[in-house]
Design a protein around this motif. Structure first.
Motif, PDB file in Angstrom:
ATOM      1  N   LEU A 189     -31.642 -59.414 -25.909  1.00 60.83           N
ATOM      2  CA  LEU A 189     -32.886 -59.860 -26.530  1.00 60.83           C
ATOM      3  C   LEU A 189     -33.706 -60.712 -25.560  1.00 60.83           C
ATOM      4  O   LEU A 189     -34.931 -60.570 -25.479  1.00 60.83           O
ATOM      5  N   LEU A 192     -35.813 -58.780 -22.898  1.00 63.23           N
ATOM      6  CA  LEU A 192     -37.036 -58.072 -23.268  1.00 63.23           C
ATOM      7  C   LEU A 192     -38.242 -58.900 -22.840  1.00 63.23           C
ATOM      8  O   LEU A 192     -38.377 -60.069 -23.220  1.00 63.23           O
ATOM      9  N   ARG A 198     -39.342 -58.100 -28.753  1.00 61.99           N
ATOM     10  CA  ARG A 198     -38.134 -58.872 -29.074  1.00 61.99           C
ATOM     11  C   ARG A 198     -38.075 -59.139 -30.577  1.00 61.99           C
ATOM     12  O   ARG A 198     -37.034 -58.972 -31.214  1.00 61.99           O
ATOM     13  N   THR A 201     -37.228 -56.003 -32.468  1.00 56.58           N
ATOM     14  CA  THR A 201     -35.808 -55.668 -32.350  1.00 56.58           C
ATOM     15  C   THR A 201     -34.970 -56.520 -33.293  1.00 56.58           C
ATOM     16  O   THR A 201     -34.046 -56.025 -33.952  1.00 56.58           O
ATOM     17  N   GLN A 205     -32.977 -55.140 -36.588  1.00 59.78           N
ATOM     18  CA  GLN A 205     -31.535 -55.403 -36.696  1.00 59.78           C
ATOM     19  C   GLN A 205     -31.203 -56.073 -38.031  1.00 59.78           C
ATOM     20  O   GLN A 205     -30.161 -55.789 -38.628  1.00 59.78           O
ATOM     21  N   CYS A 225     -44.820 -50.611 -26.080  1.00 55.79           N
ATOM     22  CA  CYS A 225     -44.141 -49.629 -26.932  1.00 55.79           C
ATOM     23  C   CYS A 225     -44.894 -48.318 -26.877  1.00 55.79           C
ATOM     24  O   CYS A 225     -46.132 -48.295 -26.915  1.00 55.79           O
ATOM     25  N   TYR A 233     -40.408 -44.772 -35.862  1.00 52.45           N
ATOM     26  CA  TYR A 233     -39.967 -45.864 -36.733  1.00 52.45           C
ATOM     27  C   TYR A 233     -40.671 -45.793 -38.083  1.00 52.45           C
ATOM     28  O   TYR A 233     -40.046 -46.002 -39.132  1.00 52.45           O
TER      29      TYR A 233
END
Length: 315
Positions: A189, A192, A198, A201, A205, A225, A233
């Motif tokens: 993490l 990134l 970050r 992510t 999670q 991205c 996503y």
């Protein structure tokens, strides 16, 4: 003692005689809530206050354990149905500002944290916010108390959810987890470069897809991205409407309308798929195909024949 509002003596008597401490509130709820300042001032000791708070539960013990001892039972029966739902949180929220406003608030910090953990649901994120504002020495002691009260995994996830990797590391170090489990995760993490990526992510999670989407869109806007990753996503979590709201006015918004139409078509929601394609203003052929698949013949023919639709060119 309770009628005389001698809370410290009543609490000590409950402790000595193994009487459920909920009776201090349940005996006369309105009186107790009006007297929270006096209650804290009389009890004073952090351990006793913690004992009372941690024992709170959404149950009226003057009905279930000690029937007949509550004050003004007739009046209370007329005022409510005996449902104690929300009692624990209400008491915790009444006590907390009183504790925080006292001159010795620092000494009572463990009780403040206890009131947060004992809310329903537990306010772990708010507890971490209180801890994060402390100095290093105070922070460590407060964190130790918090981890005594609740599951370390929950606190670790809450620390991550605040995007505070240093705090998450402190929590993990006080757990029984193998460092080989959490150190690679935290290092990845930190590695990134994009803060938005970050945060995406972390939220992904923690299974917070709507929040994660906001950060993923921001990461896309700053070039961290790829568009295909964003669409993947959104497709995975069916967040097309939310994404379209975030992309309002963006040059790629029409492409998201097309992606939404594709997702609706896969679910055989033909009319909605056609509408999404039309909103893109660049997928008339797909809109006609969706209407045909949905046997909306007249609409399909009308759309195909509409001036400027470009249908013929797309074919």
């Amino acid at each position: 003692m309770l009628d005389a509002r001698e809370y410290r003596r009543a609490l000590a008597a409950c402790r000595a005689n193994r009487i459920d401490m909920n009776v201090l509130y349940d005996h006369a709820p309105a009186a107790f809530m009006a007297d929270v300042d006096a209650f804290v001032a009389q009890v004073r000791e952090c351990d006793l206050l913690n004992l009372f708070v941690s024992g709170l539960r959404d149950e009226d013990v003057t009905r279930t354990m000690y029937p007949g001892i509550g004050a003004d039972r007739g009046a209370r029966a007329a005022a409510d149905s005996g449902d104690s739902a929300g009692k624990t949180t209400a008491v915790c929220r009444a006590l907390r500002p009183v504790l925080q406003a006292r001159a010795d608030a620092a000494r009572l910090l463990p009780t403040v944290l206890t009131t947060l953990v004992c809310e329903r649901p537990p306010a772990i994120d708010e507890a971490l916010g209180v801890i994060a504002a402390l100095g290093a020495d105070e922070r460590d002691a407060a964190l130790t108390h918090l981890l005594f009260l609740t599951d370390v995994g929950t606190v670790y996830d809450a620390a991550l959810g605040r995007y505070d990797l240093a705090l998450a590391l402190r929590v993990a170090e006080r757990s029984q987890r193998d460092p080989r489990e959490y150190l690679p995760e935290l290092r990845a993490l930190r590695a990134l470069e994009s803060e938005e990526l970050r945060r995406f992510t972390i939220d992904a999670q923690l299974r917070r897809p709507a929040r994660a989407l906001g950060h993923l869109c921001a990461a896309y806007a700053e070039g961290a991205c790829a568009w295909d990753a964003l669409v993947a996503y959104v497709d995975e979590h069916a967040l097309h409407r939310e994404c379209l709201a975030l992309l309002a006015g963006h040059a790629r918004a029409p492409d998201m309308h097309v992606a939404y139409g594709d997702a609706l078509a896969r679910d055989k929601q033909w009319a909605q798929a056609a509408a999404a394609y039309m909103l893109s203003q660049r997928a008339h052929a797909q809109a006609v195909d969706a209407l045909v698949a949905g046997r909306q013949w007249q609409l399909a023919l009308a759309l195909a024949a509409a001036p400027g639709s470009g249908f013929g060119a797309q074919r």
